[in-house]
Design a protein around this motif. Structure first.
Motif, mmCIF file in Angstrom:
data_model
loop_
_atom_site.group_PDB
_atom_site.id
_atom_site.type_symbol
_atom_site.label_atom_id
_atom_site.label_comp_id
_atom_site.label_asym_id
_atom_site.label_seq_id
_atom_site.Cartn_x
_atom_site.Cartn_y
_atom_site.Cartn_z
ATOM 1 N N LEU A 139 -4.947 25.138 31.150
ATOM 2 C CA LEU A 139 -4.448 25.029 32.521
ATOM 3 C C LEU A 139 -4.408 26.384 33.232
ATOM 4 C CD1 LEU A 139 -1.453 22.583 31.967
ATOM 5 C CD2 LEU A 139 -3.769 22.027 32.722
ATOM 6 N N ASP A 140 -4.844 26.376 34.482
ATOM 7 C CA ASP A 140 -4.715 27.568 35.325
ATOM 8 C C ASP A 140 -3.378 27.591 36.058
ATOM 9 O OD1 ASP A 140 -7.476 28.378 34.848
ATOM 10 O OD2 ASP A 140 -8.004 26.657 36.101
ATOM 11 N N LEU A 141 -2.842 26.403 36.342
ATOM 12 C CA LEU A 141 -1.562 26.291 37.038
ATOM 13 C C LEU A 141 -0.802 25.108 36.473
ATOM 14 C CD1 LEU A 141 0.377 27.131 39.355
ATOM 15 C CD2 LEU A 141 -0.942 25.630 40.873
ATOM 16 N N LEU A 142 0.453 25.339 36.101
ATOM 17 C CA LEU A 142 1.312 24.295 35.551
ATOM 18 C C LEU A 142 2.613 24.270 36.341
ATOM 19 C CD1 LEU A 142 2.271 22.224 33.413
ATOM 20 C CD2 LEU A 142 2.882 24.165 31.940
ATOM 21 N N PHE A 143 2.935 23.105 36.915
ATOM 22 C CA PHE A 143 4.192 22.921 37.638
ATOM 23 C C PHE A 143 5.065 21.975 36.836
ATOM 24 C CE2 PHE A 143 7.183 21.018 40.503
ATOM 25 C CZ PHE A 143 7.484 22.006 41.432
ATOM 26 N N ILE A 144 6.308 22.382 36.581
ATOM 27 C CA ILE A 144 7.252 21.552 35.833
ATOM 28 C C ILE A 144 8.481 21.321 36.692
ATOM 29 C CG2 ILE A 144 8.632 21.339 33.739
ATOM 30 C CD1 ILE A 144 6.818 23.507 32.500
ATOM 31 N N ASP A 145 8.780 20.050 36.967
ATOM 32 C CA ASP A 145 10.018 19.713 37.668
ATOM 33 C C ASP A 145 11.024 19.276 36.618
ATOM 34 O OD1 ASP A 145 12.052 18.910 39.312
ATOM 35 O OD2 ASP A 145 10.774 17.791 40.695
ATOM 36 N N VAL A 146 11.856 20.217 36.194
ATOM 37 C CA VAL A 146 12.797 19.955 35.099
ATOM 38 C C VAL A 146 13.717 18.789 35.442
ATOM 39 C CG1 VAL A 146 14.693 20.941 33.767
ATOM 40 C CG2 VAL A 146 12.713 22.347 34.339
ATOM 41 N N SER A 147 14.108 18.678 36.718
ATOM 42 C CA SER A 147 15.040 17.633 37.123
ATOM 43 C C SER A 147 14.426 16.239 37.044
ATOM 44 C CB SER A 147 15.534 17.901 38.549
ATOM 45 O OG SER A 147 14.459 17.898 39.461
ATOM 46 N N ASP A 148 13.121 16.142 36.901
ATOM 47 C CA ASP A 148 12.437 14.845 36.874
ATOM 48 C C ASP A 148 11.951 14.476 35.474
ATOM 49 O OD1 ASP A 148 11.631 12.660 38.669
ATOM 50 O OD2 ASP A 148 9.599 13.143 38.017
ATOM 51 N N LEU A 149 12.319 15.277 34.484
ATOM 52 C CA LEU A 149 11.902 14.990 33.110
ATOM 53 C C LEU A 149 12.957 14.144 32.417
ATOM 54 C CD1 LEU A 149 10.579 18.484 31.946
ATOM 55 C CD2 LEU A 149 9.319 16.641 33.080
#
Length: 217
Positions: A139-149
């Motif tokens: 991956l070149d870019l990884l976005f993680i929305d912790v509140s949605d996991l």
């Protein structure tokens, strides 16, 4: 005979300063784009920055973990589309309402209408299962929305970072505490990784790996 002394020439006067590239019209145009997809979520606070970041990094392979309401995923896709970047964006969600294990129809329809050649979906039951389905270093870019996991045992920060290309960028949205591994990570990272945090809304952490990032980043 009158002698005049001229001002010494400073060599750096002729060099491009870092701020010059950052604030060029082309560089900041993205922050003024109007989002095509608008929902009531704290992620929307960071949309201008996401637009700018995609333009600066120009990623080819992106993943968004926590694509529940579609906000982060579709803002990234909008930037890829408008900048004519040939890329794939994987939306990983953990939907449980409605059709169990299915992509919600409004998200699926929006993607099919506008981003059919960009978006790929995965509906998972656990974060670790989803993580294992992505190749290391891809991956070149990884976005993680912790509140949605989901509230199961989350992978360590180091495991998340393992998904990134050697010069990849990771963006974490949500509560950045030692409980989810990111607080401890900040204390142990080697010096070649640039980190910035934004306290607005639920918080945003941005980490750029490697030392070969675009100059704006």
């Amino acid at each position: 005979m009158q002698m005049t002394i001229s001002e010494p020439v400073k060599s750096h006067d002729y060099l491009r300063q870092p701020g010059e590239e950052f604030f060029t019209s082309a560089a900041i145009e993205t922050v003024f784009w109007r989002p095509r997809y608008i929902v009531d979520t704290p992620v929307m606070q960071h949309v201008p920055f996401l637009f700018w970041l995609v333009g600066a990094v120009r990623p080819r392979n992106v993943a968004v973990f926590g694509s529940g309401n579609g906000a982060a995923l579709f803002e990234v896709c909008q930037a890829l589309d408008k900048l004519n970047i040939s890329a794939h964006c994987l939306g990983v969600g953990f939907w449980r309402e409605g059709e169990r294990g299915k992509i919600p129809a409004p998200l699926r329809d929006h993607a099919n209408q506008i981003y059919d050649d960009i978006v790929r979906w995965r509906c998972e039951t656990s974060v670790r299962q989803a993580l294992n389905g992505i190749a290391q270093g891809s991956l070149d870019l990884l976005f993680i929305d912790v509140s949605d996991l989901p509230k199961d045992e989350l992978p360590s920060a180091e495991e998340w970072l393992g998904l990134l290309h050697k010069d990849g960028v990771i963006v974490v949205h949500g509560e950045l505490t030692s409980g989810n591994g990111w607080g401890g990570l900040l204390q142990s990272l080697p010096g070649k990784q640039a980190i910035i945090t934004f306290p607005d809304e639920e918080g945003l952490l941005v980490l750029a790996r490697g030392d070969d990032q675009p100059s704006r980043v």
